[in-house]
Enzyme design. Structure first.
Site, PDB file in Angstrom:
ATOM      1  N   PHE A 100      12.500  15.378   6.317  1.00  0.00           N
ATOM      2  CA  PHE A 100      12.321  17.044   6.857  1.00  0.00           C
ATOM      3  C   PHE A 100      10.952  16.914   7.533  1.00  0.00           C
ATOM      4  CE2 PHE A 100      11.184  21.171   6.975  1.00  0.00           C
ATOM      5  CZ  PHE A 100      12.251  21.876   7.311  1.00  0.00           C
ATOM      6  N   ASP A 127       3.628  12.251   7.510  1.00  0.00           N
ATOM      7  CA  ASP A 127       4.048  13.578   7.286  1.00  0.00           C
ATOM      8  C   ASP A 127       3.511  13.992   5.763  1.00  0.00           C
ATOM      9  OD1 ASP A 127       4.792  16.149   6.740  1.00  0.00           O
ATOM     10  OD2 ASP A 127       6.587  16.095   8.130  1.00  0.00           O
ATOM     11  N   LYS A 163       1.330  23.254   4.198  1.00  0.00           N
ATOM     12  CA  LYS A 163       1.441  23.663   3.152  1.00  0.00           C
ATOM     13  C   LYS A 163       0.255  24.166   2.097  1.00  0.00           C
ATOM     14  CE  LYS A 163       6.290  23.460   2.914  1.00  0.00           C
ATOM     15  NZ  LYS A 163       6.924  22.283   3.439  1.00  0.00           N
TER      16      LYS A 163
HETATM   17  C1  LIG Z   1       7.606  22.147   4.820  1.00  0.00           C
HETATM   18  C2  LIG Z   1       7.519  20.844   5.540  1.00  0.00           C
HETATM   19  C3  LIG Z   1       7.295  20.804   7.048  1.00  0.00           C
HETATM   20  C4  LIG Z   1       7.477  21.988   7.854  1.00  0.00           C
HETATM   21  O1  LIG Z   1       6.372  22.847   7.540  1.00  0.00           O
HETATM   22  P1  LIG Z   1       6.377  24.307   8.185  1.00  0.00           P
HETATM   23  O2  LIG Z   1       5.067  24.918   7.785  1.00  0.00           O
HETATM   24  O3  LIG Z   1       7.468  25.042   7.490  1.00  0.00           O
HETATM   25  O4  LIG Z   1       6.634  24.188   9.686  1.00  0.00           O
HETATM   26  C5  LIG Z   1       7.307  19.497   7.436  1.00  0.00           C
HETATM   27  N1  LIG Z   1       7.124  18.579   6.791  1.00  0.00           N
HETATM   28  C6  LIG Z   1       7.330  18.392   5.707  1.00  0.00           C
HETATM   29  C7  LIG Z   1       7.419  17.132   4.817  1.00  0.00           C
HETATM   30  C8  LIG Z   1       7.614  19.654   5.030  1.00  0.00           C
HETATM   31  O5  LIG Z   1       7.734  19.586   3.464  1.00  0.00           O
END
Ligand SMILES: *Cc1c(COP(=O)(O)O)cnc(C)c1O
Length: 392
Positions: free
Chosen positions: A134, A219, A248
């Site tokens: 994700f 990420d 986050k």
């Molecule tokens: C939540 C998340 C995203 C997206 O972040 P947003 O602030 O909602 O754009 C991207 N990568 C990972 C691993 C995430 O958990």
């Protein structure tokens, strides 16, 4: 305003792109939040990993108040101290790279993908990402997110993405042609169900990126800023990536995203190539600085390690009692409980009793308390979860 009145406003005026529960939240403090009807909730999934040091941490609240009284936003035509200081703090706790600030995880990943193409150039354009990943909801990041359910209705996606199974070194090698600009991967898949990248997989990505001149992007949007017991999850391994993205938990609840890149790569982002109007604004960066300070002053990395061990041990013990638990996995306070059947019903029951957890990928319970969590609060949560499982 009553709960019903608020819900009516949403029905009339807010786009219904979320499956919301019929509760209105009005207050948060530490591991708890309260709804408009006075119900207190023990929050073991605060803000989907945003409130990593709990709700309304006093240090963050104080820093926001102070910064708001001085300067909330100044555009990137100028310099501002909070942005410079936060970049330094992240660089020193990461691998010494340079930072670009934005406002979300998706934006951070967008920046990393764009930068990778700029840096590698010369016919390299492909991105390798993993099934079950994700990375966000913008066109590039949803394309990077190798899950068909997120693609439905949005075709055609961005060209140039190649998907491989997570932790599959042979598939990685096979996909790694000379056109590959970058590999983008989560050190622990969050939304995908708390799947930990194997050391061999991370090492193979590093080796192939070095051999082929591609960029290794991690990420760390969900794993970063201490949740696993280190500032960044890659620090549990023996490799260093070229770029990490975060968001986050970085702002202690305030919207902020960042990408950190090795200096040589970062040098490609010259004026005109990439930007963000709100990125690096004073308020968000002050919140970021306060979040990092709160983690250090409270020894919260250590607490994440200890409480993570304790929570995992207590949850593993539940397996003896409940056959619905297949196993528990994760690092630090990023914990997944793999069930043998769908978990949504358990999550709903827990919330009715005042405990918030999450279920992802149908049958993985995400138990991700804030780093300030105490043993007593873990006990309270696990005991309640235990009693809900006991009812079947
Ligand atoms: C939540 C998340 C995203 C997206 O972040 P947003 O602030 O909602 O754009 C991207 N990568 C990972 C691993 C995430 O958990």
């Amino acid at each position: 305003m009553t709960t019903q009145e608020t819900i009516e406003l949403f029905k009339k005026y807010v786009i219904a792109n979320y499956g919301r529960l019929p509760r209105v939240m009005v207050k948060g403090e530490g591991c708890y939040m309260w709804d408009a009807d006075g119900n207190k909730i023990l929050d073991m999934f605060p803000g989907w990993a945003v409130s990593g040091i709990g709700h309304c941490h006093p240090k963050v609240v104080e820093a926001i108040r102070k910064q708001a009284g001085e300067l909330i936003h100044v555009d990137n035509t100028f310099y501002s101290e909070p942005q410079g200081r936060l970049a330094q703090m992240l660089s020193e706790r990461g691998f010494g790279g340079k930072c670009f600030f934005c406002n979300s995880g998706a934006e951070a990943n967008e920046g990393a993908l764009k930068l990778s193409r700029l840096y590698t150039a010369q016919g390299k354009y492909k991105f390798i990402t993993c099934e079950g990943s994700f990375h966000g909801r913008t066109f590039a990041t949803v394309t990077a997110t190798a899950q068909p359910k997120y693609h439905e209705g949005f075709l055609p996606l961005l060209p140039g993405f190649v998907y491989i199974p997570f932790n599959d070194v042979a598939a990685l090698e096979a996909a790694f042609t000379d056109e590959v600009a970058a590999v983008l991967v989560e050190p622990i898949q969050g939304e995908g169900g708390i799947n930990v990248a194997s050391p061999e997989f991370l090492r193979a990505i590093r080796r192939l990126c070095d051999e082929k001149g591609a960029v290794m992007i991690l990420d760390e949007v969900q794993t970063g800023i201490g949740r696993t017991g280190k500032w960044f999850a890659y620090q549990h391994s023996d490799i260093e990536p070229d770029i990490i993205t975060m968001a986050k938990a970085l702002g202690g609840g305030v919207a902020i995203g960042a990408m950190m890149a090795r200096e040589e790569i970062a040098a490609c982002l010259v004026p005109g190539k990439h930007a963000s109007t709100f990125g690096g604004n004073c308020l968000a960066c002050a919140a970021g600085i306060a979040t990092i300070e709160a983690i250090e002053e409270g020894s919260l990395l250590q607490q994440a390690v200890e409480m993570g061990q304790y929570a995992q041990q207590r949850l593993r013990a539940l397996k003896e009692k409940h056959s619905v638990i297949d196993h528990v996995r994760g690092i630090g306070l990023m914990i997944g409980i793999q069930l043998t059947r769908p978990g949504a019903g358990y999550v709903a029951k827990c919330l009715e009793r005042g405990l918030r957890i999450n279920c992802t990928h149908d049958s993985v319970i995400r138990f991700m308390p804030p780093m300030i969590v105490t043993k007593e609060q873990i006990d309270e949560a696990v005991n309640l979860f235990d009693s809900v499982l006991a009812e079947g």
